[in-house]
Motif scaffolding. Structure first.
Motif, PDB file in Angstrom:
ATOM      1  N   MET A 169       7.291  -0.054 -15.266  1.00 50.59           N
ATOM      2  CA  MET A 169       7.507   0.903 -14.187  1.00 50.59           C
ATOM      3  C   MET A 169       6.171   1.311 -13.564  1.00 50.59           C
ATOM      4  SD  MET A 169      10.605   1.892 -13.389  1.00 50.59           S
ATOM      5  CE  MET A 169      12.291   2.071 -13.942  1.00 50.59           C
ATOM      6  N   ARG A 170       5.206   1.589 -14.411  1.00 55.81           N
ATOM      7  CA  ARG A 170       3.905   2.024 -13.898  1.00 55.81           C
ATOM      8  C   ARG A 170       3.218   0.910 -13.119  1.00 55.81           C
ATOM      9  NH1 ARG A 170       0.298   6.274 -15.109  1.00 55.81           N
ATOM     10  NH2 ARG A 170      -1.839   5.747 -14.550  1.00 55.81           N
ATOM     11  N   LEU A 171       3.375  -0.321 -13.591  1.00 50.93           N
ATOM     12  CA  LEU A 171       2.806  -1.463 -12.880  1.00 50.93           C
ATOM     13  C   LEU A 171       3.239  -1.458 -11.419  1.00 50.93           C
ATOM     14  CD1 LEU A 171       1.577  -4.380 -12.640  1.00 50.93           C
ATOM     15  CD2 LEU A 171       3.821  -5.198 -13.366  1.00 50.93           C
ATOM     16  N   LEU A 172       4.538  -1.328 -11.182  1.00 52.38           N
ATOM     17  CA  LEU A 172       5.056  -1.403  -9.828  1.00 52.38           C
ATOM     18  C   LEU A 172       4.812  -0.110  -9.048  1.00 52.38           C
ATOM     19  CD1 LEU A 172       8.363  -3.252 -10.736  1.00 52.38           C
ATOM     20  CD2 LEU A 172       6.307  -4.225  -9.707  1.00 52.38           C
ATOM     21  N   LEU A 173       4.985   1.030  -9.693  1.00 52.09           N
ATOM     22  CA  LEU A 173       4.799   2.296  -8.991  1.00 52.09           C
ATOM     23  C   LEU A 173       3.327   2.543  -8.670  1.00 52.09           C
ATOM     24  CD1 LEU A 173       7.314   4.560 -10.949  1.00 52.09           C
ATOM     25  CD2 LEU A 173       7.623   3.486  -8.712  1.00 52.09           C
ATOM     26  N   THR A 174       2.449   2.276  -9.650  1.00 53.49           N
ATOM     27  CA  THR A 174       1.028   2.464  -9.405  1.00 53.49           C
ATOM     28  C   THR A 174       0.492   1.379  -8.487  1.00 53.49           C
ATOM     29  OG1 THR A 174       0.839   3.416 -11.620  1.00 53.49           O
ATOM     30  CG2 THR A 174      -1.210   2.846 -10.512  1.00 53.49           C
ATOM     31  N   GLY A 175       1.040   0.163  -8.607  1.00 51.86           N
ATOM     32  CA  GLY A 175       0.649  -0.885  -7.686  1.00 51.86           C
ATOM     33  C   GLY A 175       0.962  -0.505  -6.250  1.00 51.86           C
ATOM     34  N   ALA A 176       2.099   0.172  -6.041  1.00 52.47           N
ATOM     35  CA  ALA A 176       2.433   0.645  -4.700  1.00 52.47           C
ATOM     36  C   ALA A 176       1.426   1.681  -4.215  1.00 52.47           C
ATOM     37  CB  ALA A 176       3.847   1.240  -4.696  1.00 52.47           C
ATOM     38  N   LEU A 177       0.973   2.552  -5.106  1.00 59.57           N
ATOM     39  CA  LEU A 177      -0.068   3.511  -4.743  1.00 59.57           C
ATOM     40  C   LEU A 177      -1.343   2.802  -4.311  1.00 59.57           C
ATOM     41  CD1 LEU A 177       0.171   6.275  -7.515  1.00 59.57           C
ATOM     42  CD2 LEU A 177       0.512   6.617  -5.064  1.00 59.57           C
ATOM     43  N   GLY A 178      -1.747   1.805  -5.104  1.00 64.56           N
ATOM     44  CA  GLY A 178      -2.960   1.069  -4.769  1.00 64.56           C
ATOM     45  C   GLY A 178      -2.839   0.332  -3.451  1.00 64.56           C
ATOM     46  N   LEU A 179      -1.683  -0.302  -3.232  1.00 64.40           N
ATOM     47  CA  LEU A 179      -1.471  -1.003  -1.977  1.00 64.40           C
ATOM     48  C   LEU A 179      -1.506  -0.033  -0.799  1.00 64.40           C
ATOM     49  CD1 LEU A 179      -0.767  -3.592  -0.446  1.00 64.40           C
ATOM     50  CD2 LEU A 179       1.645  -3.141  -0.934  1.00 64.40           C
ATOM     51  N   GLY A 180      -0.934   1.152  -0.997  1.00 64.67           N
ATOM     52  CA  GLY A 180      -0.974   2.156   0.060  1.00 64.67           C
ATOM     53  C   GLY A 180      -2.392   2.580   0.396  1.00 64.67           C
ATOM     54  N   GLY A 181      -3.224   2.758  -0.637  1.00 68.71           N
ATOM     55  CA  GLY A 181      -4.617   3.114  -0.397  1.00 68.71           C
ATOM     56  C   GLY A 181      -5.369   2.025   0.342  1.00 68.71           C
ATOM     57  N   LEU A 182      -5.122   0.775  -0.047  1.00 70.64           N
ATOM     58  CA  LEU A 182      -5.784  -0.354   0.609  1.00 70.64           C
ATOM     59  C   LEU A 182      -5.338  -0.467   2.069  1.00 70.64           C
ATOM     60  CD1 LEU A 182      -7.725  -2.687   0.018  1.00 70.64           C
ATOM     61  CD2 LEU A 182      -5.749  -4.079  -0.587  1.00 70.64           C
ATOM     62  N   LEU A 183      -4.018  -0.322   2.310  1.00 70.33           N
ATOM     63  CA  LEU A 183      -3.510  -0.367   3.674  1.00 70.33           C
ATOM     64  C   LEU A 183      -4.075   0.775   4.527  1.00 70.33           C
ATOM     65  CD1 LEU A 183       0.276  -1.298   3.292  1.00 70.33           C
ATOM     66  CD2 LEU A 183      -1.488  -2.604   4.480  1.00 70.33           C
ATOM     67  N   ALA A 184      -4.224   1.937   3.912  1.00 70.43           N
ATOM     68  CA  ALA A 184      -4.775   3.078   4.652  1.00 70.43           C
ATOM     69  C   ALA A 184      -6.176   2.759   5.162  1.00 70.43           C
ATOM     70  CB  ALA A 184      -4.794   4.322   3.763  1.00 70.43           C
TER      71      ALA A 184
END
Length: 418
Positions: free
Chosen positions: A359-374
């Motif tokens: 769960m953390r892999l996917l949820l935290t990965g989404a956080l990281g992707l959001g930061g990179l996209l920002a």
């Protein structure tokens, strides 16, 4: 689980109390660094939108590399001992930042390395911590325990982010990072008073699977549960949207709009207040509507508030956006209690680490992707572009729950798997 243990107030259970106290100052310090490190990059090193976005992404994308192996490993090691080691490691990494600043050698490269090391330590620590809670309080009391833990973390969010803005303005961001390092040492000392739980019995025939087989078992467990899949998708959408709406706030609020650092701290502290309020009401909402229906109702009501955030500017719009941030964080507080408790309740002990890590892999990965996209969108199309993308994703993030069986769980399932 004995009746005496079920009836005993949670904070009178020594093992849970020590875990709770260990997290108090540690959470406070973590939220100070959440504000102080990006401010340090902007005010001391002159970082731009792309560099701040990459810094935020590195702190979370570590989960993409270590997430699945971490869960399989945590299920096989002494969890309390691992948590103490991770606290010590994060303290050393963060201590290097003020030392480098005082000696005049601080660079963005070092901040990137620290972000990776702290991210890895936080991943292993959190997987172990969430896996240890059911054994400390019993599955019957998970919602109450998580409400207390999430509420306390949210209170530290408020105090830490508000304090960070003041500290950064009065004493400087490096001093704020130093306090975070000391908070991890505090946590490690308190964790020594938590009993080391026995390793869970493996649910396999011989308990001798390879690492790949153990990882696959955890992934199959989640993907085979439609309710968990729905919770995962809505959580991933929200986690992708949050950094899009927040990572570049130091650049926008302090750098472009010219507000002092304490205003940024106050804005972010509204999120902590929202999580605190949501976690406080989560147990009541779960009992009234049922776990899934409560998550659905709160999501439908709060998610559209995200569309206010892109209008963030000087004057009233700043505080209107802060109010929307509070509303969205309220939803996060509710979900962090109800959905985390649901996940822990339906997962066997020998799969807790792998379920949590997946769960953390996917949820935290989404956080990281959001930061990179920002960072990318901010460099290409300006600071408003990521705010709009994040707002649209967040406003639609109730849909996975709406079209799933999770929505249909009623009052009689509040304390049971959906």
């Amino acid at each position: 689980m004995s009746a005496t243990l079920v009836e005993t107030p949670l904070l009178r259970l020594r093992a849970f109390r020590n875990l709770f106290v260990a997290g108090l100052v540690s959470q406070l310090g973590s939220q100070i660094s959440y504000v102080a490190i990006p401010l340090l990059a902007v005010t001391v090193l002159g970082a731009g939108a792309g560099e701040v976005g990459l810094l935020a992404a590195l702190a979370t994308l570590t989960a993409l590399v270590l997430g699945l192996p971490a869960g399989a490993w945590v299920d096989r090691v002494r969890r309390r001992r691992l948590m103490i080691v991770m606290d010590a490691g994060r303290a050393v990494a963060l201590l290097s930042v003020p030392v480098a600043w005082w000696t005049g050698v601080l660079s963005m490269a070092q901040l990137y390395v620290v972000a990776v090391l702290v991210g890895a330590g936080s991943l292993l620590f959190d997987v172990a911590s969430m896996s240890i809670v059911p054994g400390l309080v019993g599955r019957e009391r998970l919602t109450s325990a998580n409400s207390l833990l999430v509420g306390t973390a949210a209170g530290m969010d408020v105090a830490g982010r508000s304090l960070a803005g003041v500290l950064a303005q009065v004493a400087g961001a490096p001093v704020a990072v130093l306090l975070d390092a000391l908070s991890y040492l505090w946590s490690a000392l308190w964790l020594r008073g938590v009993p080391e739980p026995a390793l869970p019995e493996d649910g396999s025939a011989d308990g001798a699977e390879s690492l790949r087989e153990r990882i696959a078992a955890g992934v199959r467990f989640i993907l085979g549960n439609r309710v968990l899949v729905a919770a995962l998708v809505q959580g991933a959408m929200a986690n992708l949207a949050f950094p899009l709406c927040s990572v570049l706030l130091p650049v926008l609020i302090v750098g472009q709009l010219g507000y002092p650092e304490w205003v940024l701290g106050a804005y972010l502290a509204m999120g902590g207040l929202g999580v605190l309020a949501g976690s406080s009401f989560a147990h009541l909402l779960g009992r009234r509507f049922g776990t899934g229906r409560a998550v659905w109702v709160v999501s439908v009501v709060t998610a559209p508030a995200a569309l206010v955030i892109p209008f963030l500017d000087g004057g009233p719009w700043l505080w209107a956006a802060a109010a929307a941030w509070f509303v969205l964080a309220f939803r996060t507080g509710v979900n962090n209690v109800l959905l985390v408790s649901l996940r822990q309740r339906v997962t066997p002990d020998h799969l807790l680490g792998r379920m949590t890590a997946t769960m953390r892999l996917l949820l935290t990965g989404a956080l990281g992707l959001g930061g990179l996209l920002a960072g990318i969108l901010g460099e290409l199309w300006g600071l408003r572009a990521p705010l709009w993308l994040g707002a649209v994703i967040m406003a639609a993030s109730w849909l996975p729950v709406h079209f799933s069986a999770l929505r249909r769980s009623g009052p009689n399932t509040a304390g049971h798997p959906c």
